[in-house]
Design an enzyme around this catalytic site. Structure first.
Site: not given
Ligand code: NAP
Length: 281
Positions: A71, A107
């Site tokens: 992306k 998104d």
């Molecule tokens: P990302 O950029 O990797 O961000 C992950 C987030 O989760 C960060 O805030 C991270 O905190 C936190 N996190 C991860 N492991 C953690 C832990 N063990 N304890 C506390 N916080 C934790 O991922 P993303 O792209 O934003 O995606 C996040 C979620 O949204 C995913 O599950 C994805 O499948 C979902 N999503 C869904 C859609 C949809 O269409 N429904 C679209 C996009 C994403 P830190 O900053 O502290 O690391």
């Protein structure tokens, strides 16, 4: 349906891409609307992205959806960006238009549409957002579209939440705050959104006490594998309105389909069921 020599072509580029629900989703609409077109999964390695996109453009593709890990690279390769892509810093829809690579991001609009479909309107109220990654960035824009007055963000890494606020402030009318803890953020909130990966299959659960959240607040989880996360289960048991992550996935795809094939598709319960059949819920 069979394809003619004039079929409209599109697809999704990612690595890996085998898990993507987009081909099944777009295939449903192509059939439903009787469109002479195809939508294919395109597994593309990072180092091959620019070359493959160039080839797809030359081969007459209308465009592609872009998923992990491309992306940000697609953002950098775009020659024109819409406001949403500019604000998101990421492109999930790349169109080959008049010889120009046009990057868009659907998104935030997808999440906003999913929340609107659940009749959630923030009307100046407070929202609480968990997370500070890419999904949180899109969520901030969506909450702003829904009229949030203030958004309180909590994240494991508080510094990352502060960076997100600074980065997004120019694009957002709502007041942004980094909350010291969840309880402080949740009090007086009309909506709680989980944009962390906690609760997703293979990840630890999100262990939150919802005591501080007003009974009238709705809860939305962006995670959709499993569809009913422990957060949503806990929220439902306490009587909160809950919105799962599948709605965002469906609604973010609609503008892509319209751009590829020229038909505004509808998000229906039948489409949702079509995807639920392959989701391990
Ligand atoms: P990302 O950029 O990797 O961000 C992950 C987030 O989760 C960060 O805030 C991270 O905190 C936190 N996190 C991860 N492991 C953690 C832990 N063990 N304890 C506390 N916080 C934790 O991922 P993303 O792209 O934003 O995606 C996040 C979620 O949204 C995913 O599950 C994805 O499948 C979902 N999503 C869904 C859609 C949809 O269409 N429904 C679209 C996009 C994403 P830190 O900053 O502290 O690391």
């Amino acid at each position: 349906m069979s394809l003619s020599g004039k079929a409209r072509l599109a697809g999704v580029v990612g690595w890996p891409v085998g898990h993507s629900l987009s081909p099944r989703l777009h295939a449903y609409w192509l059939k439903h609307y009787g469109i002479d077109g195809a939508y294919v999964p395109l597994p593309v390695r990072r180092e091959d992205l620019a070359m493959v996109l160039g080839g797809l453009h030359r081969a007459g593709f209308a465009g592609v959806n872009v998923t992990i890990p491309h992306k940000e690279a697609a953002f950098a390769l775009s020659q024109r960006l819409d406001d949403a892509a500019q604000a998101a810093g990421a492109v999930n829809l790349l169109l080959f238009r008049d010889g120009v690579w046009e990057g868009r991001n659907t998104d935030a609009a997808g999440l906003a549409a999913s929340l609107r479909a659940a009749h959630i309107n923030l009307a100046g109220g407070r929202a609480t957002l968990l997370g500070a990654g890419g999904a949180a960035r899109a969520s901030l824009l969506a909450l702003d579209m829904l009229g949030a007055g203030e958004i309180h963000i909590t994240n494991r890494n508080a510094g990352r939440a502060a960076q997100l606020c600074a980065l997004m402030a120019p694009y957002i009318k709502a007041k942004l705050h980094v909350a010291e803890n969840f309880e402080q953020a949740a009090a007086h909130s009309a909506l709680l959104v989980n944009a962390t990966s906690l609760g997703m299959q293979g990840q630890p659960d999100l262990n939150l006490s919802l005591e501080a959240l007003p009974n009238s607040a709705a809860i939305c989880d962006l995670v959709y594998t499993p569809l009913e996360t422990s957060l949503l289960r806990q929220g439902r048991a306490r009587g909160h309105q809950v919105v799962d992550g599948l709605g965002m996935l469906l609604h973010q795809a609609a503008p892509s389909f319209a751009a590829f094939y020229g038909v505004e598709p509808e998000v229906t319960p039948e489409l949702r069921q079509w995807l639920l059949e392959v989701l391990q819920v």
